[in-house]
Structures are given as C-alpha cells and as structure tokens.
Design a protein around this motif. Sequence first.
Motif, mmCIF file in Angstrom:
data_model
loop_
_atom_site.group_PDB
_atom_site.id
_atom_site.type_symbol
_atom_site.label_atom_id
_atom_site.label_comp_id
_atom_site.label_asym_id
_atom_site.label_seq_id
_atom_site.Cartn_x
_atom_site.Cartn_y
_atom_site.Cartn_z
ATOM 1 N N LEU A 79 46.829 48.887 36.709
ATOM 2 C CA LEU A 79 45.889 49.821 36.757
ATOM 3 C C LEU A 79 45.807 50.106 35.028
ATOM 4 O O LEU A 79 44.746 50.298 34.606
ATOM 5 C CB LEU A 79 46.078 51.045 37.405
ATOM 6 C CG LEU A 79 45.073 52.177 37.394
ATOM 7 C CD1 LEU A 79 43.816 52.099 37.525
ATOM 8 C CD2 LEU A 79 45.589 53.297 38.091
ATOM 9 N N ALA A 80 46.851 50.411 34.434
ATOM 10 C CA ALA A 80 47.120 50.731 33.075
ATOM 11 C C ALA A 80 46.626 49.630 32.251
ATOM 12 O O ALA A 80 45.891 49.836 31.225
ATOM 13 C CB ALA A 80 48.593 51.037 32.820
ATOM 14 N N VAL A 81 47.004 48.303 32.570
ATOM 15 C CA VAL A 81 46.428 47.255 31.662
ATOM 16 C C VAL A 81 44.922 46.972 31.841
ATOM 17 O O VAL A 81 44.174 46.955 30.915
ATOM 18 C CB VAL A 81 47.109 45.896 32.111
ATOM 19 C CG1 VAL A 81 46.247 44.788 31.471
ATOM 20 C CG2 VAL A 81 48.559 45.838 31.769
ATOM 21 N N VAL A 82 44.427 47.138 32.950
ATOM 22 C CA VAL A 82 42.764 47.249 33.056
ATOM 23 C C VAL A 82 42.177 48.361 32.444
ATOM 24 O O VAL A 82 41.216 47.993 31.809
ATOM 25 C CB VAL A 82 42.435 47.021 34.480
ATOM 26 C CG1 VAL A 82 41.047 46.958 34.842
ATOM 27 C CG2 VAL A 82 43.000 45.619 35.213
ATOM 28 N N ALA A 83 42.795 49.474 32.664
ATOM 29 C CA ALA A 83 42.181 50.684 31.835
ATOM 30 C C ALA A 83 42.159 50.415 30.452
ATOM 31 O O ALA A 83 41.058 50.732 29.724
ATOM 32 C CB ALA A 83 42.953 52.115 32.285
ATOM 33 N N THR A 84 43.115 49.625 29.859
ATOM 34 C CA THR A 84 43.381 49.716 28.484
ATOM 35 C C THR A 84 42.129 48.689 27.857
ATOM 36 O O THR A 84 41.656 48.768 26.867
ATOM 37 C CB THR A 84 44.824 49.093 28.187
ATOM 38 O OG1 THR A 84 45.696 50.075 28.565
ATOM 39 C CG2 THR A 84 44.931 49.070 26.397
#
Length: 304
Positions: A79-84
């Motif tokens: 989730l953090a990587v895709v949001a970034t």
Amino acid sequence: MFGLRAVSPGDPATLMLGEGATQELIEHVREQEGLNEPIYVQYFDYLQGLIVGDFGYSWRSNREVEAMVIERIPATVELAVVATIVAVVIAIPLGVISATRRNQPSDYGATMFSLLGISTPNFWLGLMLILLFGVWIGVLPTGRRAVGFGEAMVTLVQYGSATGLITWLQHIALPAITLGTYFTALITRLTRSGMIDELGKPYVTASRAKGLPNVLVRYKHVLRNTMIPIITVLGLQMGTLMGGAVITETVFNWPGLGLRLIDALDARDWPLMQGIVVFIAIAFVTINIFVDAIYSYLNPQVNE
C-alpha cells in the motif's frame, strides 16, 4: 509508549483470561507474565528481549509478536509503495507544468488541486471513494484484498494468467489513491517551488544561450536538480506512510500493520502494539539511510 501501560485502564491479566476468571488465576498470570513487577523492571525486561530479537507474545492470541508483525508487513509495504508511485506519477508532471506555465489556468488548477489534497482528511476521502466507486458506480471493490502482490505475480509467471494481478490492482486502487492524495499535493507544491527556483539560476540562461532545447534544459538539468530535495521528502514521507496508513487500512479493511494495530489497541494487547511501533521505527530509520545514499548519488558534493 511503554509507560502508557502503567496508566491505561484495565488489567491485562483480566483481559487475557476474561471477566469470569478467578482472582487466584489472575494473580498467577500476573506473576507468570511479570505484570506484578514495577513498571521500570518490566521495561528493562522488555529491552533485554528486544536485544535478542524477542518481542514477546500477544496477550490476546498467545502468538509470537514478531510472527504477527511479519505476516502483515507485505500488505502495508504494498500500500505504501503503490501510494508513493501514484503520488510521484501525478505530482511531478503537475509541478513541472505549474512551474513552467506560471499565472496560467494550468498553474491555478495545479495549485487548487494541491490545496484540496492537503486539506482533505484521508478518512473522509476514503469514504467518499467507497461511496462513489464501490456503491454508486460499483466498479471497484471496497473490502479486504483477495490476493497479495506476491501471489498475483506467481500466478502470472507460472500460469500466464493476469487475473490475480488485475484483482490485486482493483483492490489496492482506492486505498492507494486515498493514502497518496496528501502526498501528491505535497510533492506537487515542492516540485513547483523547486522548478521555479532552478529556472531562475544562471546555468539555465547559459544552457539556453548555447541553443539547447527547452525540453532538454527543463527535464535533464532543471528537474534533476529539483529532484534532490524531492527525494529527501519522498524518503521521509515513505516512512510516514508506513506508520500513517492506520486510518486508510481501517477504512478499507486492508490487512496491514495499521489494521492490526487498531485491533491490538481495542484488545489492550500491549506487546503487539509495542512490536508494531518498534518495527515502524526501524523501517523509518532504514528508509532514511537508503534516501541518504540516493541523495549522495544525485548530489556528490555532499560527500566532499
């Protein structure tokens, strides 16, 4: 955080055994878990465990804390990587357009988008996206993910089927947009201000005087120099996203560390809460070290 155990309401032994447990059994559990010791003794015992990699056991499920943390890491990292990625893909072009077309409608539009993105609470945006795309239009799922990224890639590589990957993308779309919106607005404003500052420097004038195309000057030289502070903010925000996904994961029932932290908080499961917080702190420090390495590569002068 450890000190909050001493002032938080409720007896951990009673929470572990239930309201119907006898006082004798409660005292036995308190002695077994060291809960009858002074808080500073419990603290040093916990630190000794951390040194050897022992995070203790969950009071609620009686499982090892490190196992309960590790099994939720992939979902939070995804989730953090895709949001970034969502934030960078949208924000940097917007920032460049806004900086190179100052005082034009595109600049005003990017500025308004940034203002709305920074001002909009994540939980409200998440609920509105669920209502719009999940309920009214009905094109995207709004609940717990059906498949992880690793499983989807294994299915794609071994069987040549993209069904798992498509399902994963459908489930992560709304949480990633929700989590990345504030990040998008922040990077847009940072890119715009950095580009404007760089465009006014003498080397830009000299490059244009040599006859270099504006596109080359803008993207190879100006944007490269602008990316140095952006990379730093990206690293800091990446660590923040790891720990700040609690609300987003709760709204979308995303099976990550944030949702597990909320469940542990409801159950007063202090060992699990502490383990999650320690992991987030370690992840934040690790990410910042990695960002420092990238910063040194982009700007070798910092090593001189």
